[in-house]
Design an enzyme around this catalytic site. Structure first.
Site, mmCIF file in Angstrom:
data_model
loop_
_atom_site.group_PDB
_atom_site.id
_atom_site.type_symbol
_atom_site.label_atom_id
_atom_site.label_comp_id
_atom_site.label_asym_id
_atom_site.label_seq_id
_atom_site.Cartn_x
_atom_site.Cartn_y
_atom_site.Cartn_z
ATOM 1 N N LYS A 176 7.288 68.833 63.646
ATOM 2 C CA LYS A 176 7.078 68.211 62.338
ATOM 3 C C LYS A 176 8.210 67.214 62.148
ATOM 4 C CE LYS A 176 8.357 68.267 58.182
ATOM 5 N NZ LYS A 176 8.194 66.866 57.822
ATOM 6 N N GLU A 194 20.523 72.930 62.131
ATOM 7 C CA GLU A 194 21.536 71.868 62.260
ATOM 8 C C GLU A 194 21.612 71.178 60.905
ATOM 9 O OE1 GLU A 194 23.417 71.495 64.716
ATOM 10 O OE2 GLU A 194 22.413 72.572 66.331
ATOM 11 N N CYS A 213 25.196 62.993 59.980
ATOM 12 C CA CYS A 213 25.735 64.317 59.670
ATOM 13 C C CYS A 213 27.193 64.410 60.107
ATOM 14 C CB CYS A 213 24.899 65.379 60.355
ATOM 15 S SG CYS A 213 24.687 65.051 62.114
ATOM 16 N N GLU A 240 28.376 66.258 50.584
ATOM 17 C CA GLU A 240 27.905 65.282 51.571
ATOM 18 C C GLU A 240 27.184 64.158 50.827
ATOM 19 O OE1 GLU A 240 24.434 66.267 53.985
ATOM 20 O OE2 GLU A 240 25.548 65.603 55.752
HETATM 21 P P1 NAD Z 1 15.763 67.415 54.491
HETATM 22 O O1 NAD Z 1 16.300 68.799 54.566
HETATM 23 O O2 NAD Z 1 15.338 66.899 53.201
HETATM 24 O O3 NAD Z 1 14.480 67.295 55.462
HETATM 25 C C1 NAD Z 1 14.552 67.630 56.827
HETATM 26 C C2 NAD Z 1 13.174 68.014 57.314
HETATM 27 O O4 NAD Z 1 12.765 69.213 56.684
HETATM 28 C C3 NAD Z 1 12.099 66.972 56.981
HETATM 29 O O5 NAD Z 1 11.220 66.860 58.077
HETATM 30 C C4 NAD Z 1 11.406 67.598 55.790
HETATM 31 O O6 NAD Z 1 10.073 67.169 55.631
HETATM 32 C C5 NAD Z 1 11.462 69.074 56.145
HETATM 33 N N1 NAD Z 1 11.313 70.015 55.031
HETATM 34 C C6 NAD Z 1 11.539 69.781 53.710
HETATM 35 N N2 NAD Z 1 11.286 70.909 53.002
HETATM 36 C C7 NAD Z 1 10.916 71.854 53.896
HETATM 37 C C8 NAD Z 1 10.548 73.236 53.786
HETATM 38 N N3 NAD Z 1 10.506 73.860 52.603
HETATM 39 N N4 NAD Z 1 10.240 73.920 54.907
HETATM 40 C C9 NAD Z 1 10.299 73.314 56.117
HETATM 41 N N5 NAD Z 1 10.628 72.027 56.286
HETATM 42 C C10 NAD Z 1 10.932 71.304 55.185
HETATM 43 O O7 NAD Z 1 16.858 66.492 55.181
HETATM 44 P P2 NAD Z 1 16.831 64.907 55.390
HETATM 45 O O8 NAD Z 1 17.053 64.220 54.103
HETATM 46 O O9 NAD Z 1 15.641 64.536 56.205
HETATM 47 O O10 NAD Z 1 18.110 64.721 56.328
HETATM 48 C C11 NAD Z 1 19.413 64.624 55.845
HETATM 49 C C12 NAD Z 1 20.173 65.911 56.073
HETATM 50 O O11 NAD Z 1 20.090 66.310 57.424
HETATM 51 C C13 NAD Z 1 21.654 65.740 55.777
HETATM 52 O O12 NAD Z 1 22.128 66.868 55.090
HETATM 53 C C14 NAD Z 1 22.269 65.679 57.165
HETATM 54 O O13 NAD Z 1 23.607 66.058 57.239
HETATM 55 C C15 NAD Z 1 21.395 66.616 57.908
HETATM 56 N N6 NAD Z 1 21.484 66.355 59.339
HETATM 57 C C16 NAD Z 1 22.109 67.260 60.145
HETATM 58 C C17 NAD Z 1 22.247 67.003 61.494
HETATM 59 C C18 NAD Z 1 22.931 67.961 62.425
HETATM 60 O O14 NAD Z 1 22.798 67.817 63.634
HETATM 61 N N7 NAD Z 1 23.668 68.934 61.938
HETATM 62 C C19 NAD Z 1 21.758 65.815 62.014
HETATM 63 C C20 NAD Z 1 21.143 64.910 61.154
HETATM 64 C C21 NAD Z 1 20.993 65.187 59.821
#
Ligand code: NAD
Length: 612
Positions: free
Chosen positions: A309, A384, A418, A518
């Site tokens: 997804k 992550e 991140c 963040e």
């Molecule tokens: P997000 O958590 O909003 O979304 C991430 C994914 O989760 C998307 O595909 C979203 O559709 C899905 N999602 C949303 N609600 C869900 C649910 N209830 N159940 C399952 N899936 C669901 O994050 P974002 O805005 O896409 O990304 C930014 C965040 O990601 C920041 O906090 C960043 O630090 C983190 N990030 C971490 C890493 C790492 O390697 N640690 C890398 C990149 C980004």
């Protein structure tokens, strides 16, 4: 996540739109023989030849006229290779080639040149000719209405349509039909069927599949970079590196796969590593292609089948990538991709009992939900999550080099990373010098058009991100931090899109909101410290623990400091990456690790067989 190489060549991606409507004819479906040719496993000598040819073409990419316009566009690299193979050509494809039997993804134009028909969807309700014409219109809105299930692009059961907005100007550039629970269940069922066979594959079979994935993804690196630049405004110098890392993930996993000890035995006991089963891979938008490739590579190496997804905000990039990976001719059902909302597709993946593992990259809030919801079906989870990473400037650091390095780490991916080092810890006695050096170094971080290789900071990916960053800048000012550079609002001359001013706050205390939360934008907090111990203590005083950097001239001292930081990765004297080194966070930054053998282990169970 960080790209693998930091000093790699970056180049401007090809422009994708040509001008006026081109007069197109549809290509025939691929012949059985051609499909067979592509499906043949690539021997290493042939692979070498392919790489050589690819490099040659990359040097002298032919340009073609489209229809009656004078606009130019590149022939996609894969099309060139394909045509070259079919027509036994030695050199690059010229515009006079008239070819009818091309892959379904390509079409011949009236003048005989090739064009991509990407985003023209198999099985969607639009007549293909109309959609292809739309594709070549300047400013045309692309349409995506299929998901990748059981080895084919199939029409979406879900009916909800979402706009994809270009962050540089706020214009709609694509409409995506989102998957629903039914699409997700179909994908899970396909993955489960495929696991019955693939779960028993040998190490060599998996290695071969990883090599094919690498080969297939490599064919579309330019297209993928261009899609990232357009869709989320990723600056091309960073997007190109992310794409290189994405493609490289398959070979890195192959290497780790060969090195893992899959079977161990002693006395009458044998211990084997077994694939966990069907894996749900959920990605964030900020480096979606990298997350897909990394997770897919590890899962495939482990013997798992997957349902991905992707972030719904990354639909165009995902499309390009999956078209590319389709060419790897994987066993049906091994790779499935359903683009939809987190609270629909994501939730179904997390709750479905036929999914054994979730590997997630995203926010802490969603990570918490996944852990909670996944417990009911005893999901294995890798999370992550976010970060608020410190960069410690030791008092022997040479600011002429250290400050630009620290700013580069802070403004990675326009601050939407991140790993971005958004807390800069500076020795109190050198604070004024550091402030001057920061102001001087800012000219190296121009903000603007992400397609321009000289630009270091592009727009925020969405209106929501733009507002989030603005609200944190306001909060910093309200809490008494000093605006050293930047501030609220848009940079001059960039009023149309979601651009923000790269901002550096001085006089920040570690308990201020801007030092704790963040922000996910180009906002850096400078925090003064009095002693090495205090620097370590401030660095560790965060709920996050993903990444950290230490910069100084005494390497032993830098190593000593690094070894006391509660973070999954610490870099010394600059940003770097190693695809075999683990990636992941302490504390709220996540659970588990990715990359190399650690990434593969996250998709494995251990089985012991004991004989009497
Ligand atoms: P997000 O958590 O909003 O979304 C991430 C994914 O989760 C998307 O595909 C979203 O559709 C899905 N999602 C949303 N609600 C869900 C649910 N209830 N159940 C399952 N899936 C669901 O994050 P974002 O805005 O896409 O990304 C930014 C965040 O990601 C920041 O906090 C960043 O630090 C983190 N990030 C971490 C890493 C790492 O390697 N640690 C890398 C990149 C980004």
């Amino acid at each position: 996540m960080v790209p693998r190489m930091w000093n790699g060549r970056s180049k401007k991606p090809a422009k994708t739109d040509s001008g006026k409507t081109a007069n197109l004819e549809l290509a025939k479906a691929p012949t059985h023989a051609s499909a067979g040719r592509l499906a043949t496993p690539v021997r290493s000598d042939r692979r070498e030849a392919t790489y050589e040819a690819r490099d040659r073409w990359a040097e002298a990419r032919p340009r073609v006229n489209i229809g009656s316009t004078n606009a130019k566009r590149d022939i996609p690299m894969f099309a060139e290779r394909y045509v070259q193979g079919r027509m036994n050509l030695d050199g690059p494809v010229s515009k006079r080639i008239s070819l009818r039997e091309v892959n379904d993804d390509y079409a011949t134009l009236k003048d005989g040149s090739l064009t991509r028909s990407s985003f023209v969807l198999n099985g969607n309700s639009y007549p293909k000719r109309r959609a292809m014409n739309a594709m070549t219109n300047k400013g045309a809105i692309k349409t995506i209405a299929t998901h990748y299930i059981d080895g084919a692009f199939v029409e979406s059961h879900g009916r909800e349509v979402m706009d994809i907005i270009r962050p540089t100007d706020g214009q709609v550039i694509a409409r995506v039909t989102l998957a629903d629970e039914e699409d997700t269940r179909r994908a899970i069922a396909a993955a489960k069927r495929a696991f019955a066979t693939y779960g028993r594959s040998t190490r060599e079979e998996r290695a071969e599949i990883l090599r094919r994935l690498h080969e297939a993804a490599s064919a579309r690196v330019d297209d993928l970079t261009a899609a990232m630049v357009e869709e989320y405004g990723g600056v091309v110098q960073f997007a190109a590196l992310i794409v290189q890392s994405s493609v490289g993930a398959f070979l890195a996993a192959e290497k780790a796969l060969q090195e893992l000890e899959w079977t161990r035995g002693w006395d009458k006991t044998t211990v084997t590593l077994e694939p966990v089963g069907v894996a749900g891979l959920i990605t964030a938008w900020n480096a979606n292609a990298l997350f897909i490739c990394l997770k897919l590579a590890s899962a495939v190496a482990a013997g798992c089948t997957v349902v991905i997804k992707p972030s719904e905000l990354s639909s165009l990039q995902t499309r390009v990538l999956i078209e590319a990976l389709h060419e790897a001719k994987l066993p049906k059902g091994l790779l499935n991709v359903v683009t939809g909302l987190g609270n629909v597709v994501g939730v179904e993946l997390v709750r479905n009992p036929d999914v054994n593992k979730i590997s997630f990259t995203g926010s802490v809030a969603v990570g918490e939900t996944i852990m909670r919801d996944g417990a009911a079906t005893m999901k294995r989870v890798t999370l992550e999550l976010g970060g608020k990473s410190p960069t410690i400037l030791l008092d022997d650091a040479n600011f002429g080099e250290a400050i630009p390095t620290a700013l580069g780490i802070a403004f990675l991916n326009s601050g939407q990373a991140c790993a971005a080092g958004t807390r800069l810890l500076v020795p109190g006695k050198r604070l004024e010098a550091a402030k001057r050096a920061i102001a001087d170094a800012m000219h190296a971080f121009p903000v603007g058009d992400p397609a321009d290789p000289k630009i270091a900071v592009g727009p925020m990916a969405s209106q929501k991100q733009y507002e989030r960053v603005q609200s944190f800048i306001r909060k910093g000012i309200e809490e008494g931090a000093e605006v050293l550079v930047g501030g609220e609002g848009r940079p001059e001359g960039l009023e149309a899109g979601y651009f923000v001013k790269p901002t550096v706050f001085a006089n920040v205390k570690n308990d201020m909101t801007i030092a704790r939360e963040e922000i996910f934008g180009p906002v850096l907090s400078v925090i003064a410290y009095e002693s090495e111990d205090e620097a370590i203590s401030i660095a560790n005083d965060s709920k996050y623990g993903l990444h950290a950097a230490v910069i100084g001239t005494d390497l032993d001292r830098a190593r000593r400091v690094a070894s006391q930081l509660r973070a999954g990765r610490v870099v010394i004297n600059g940003m770097t990456d190693d695809p075999q080194a683990p990636w992941g966070g302490f504390k709220y930054s996540g659970v588990g690790r990715e990359y190399g053998r650690y990434g593969i282990e996250a998709f494995l169970e251990t089985r012991a067989i004991l004989e009497v």
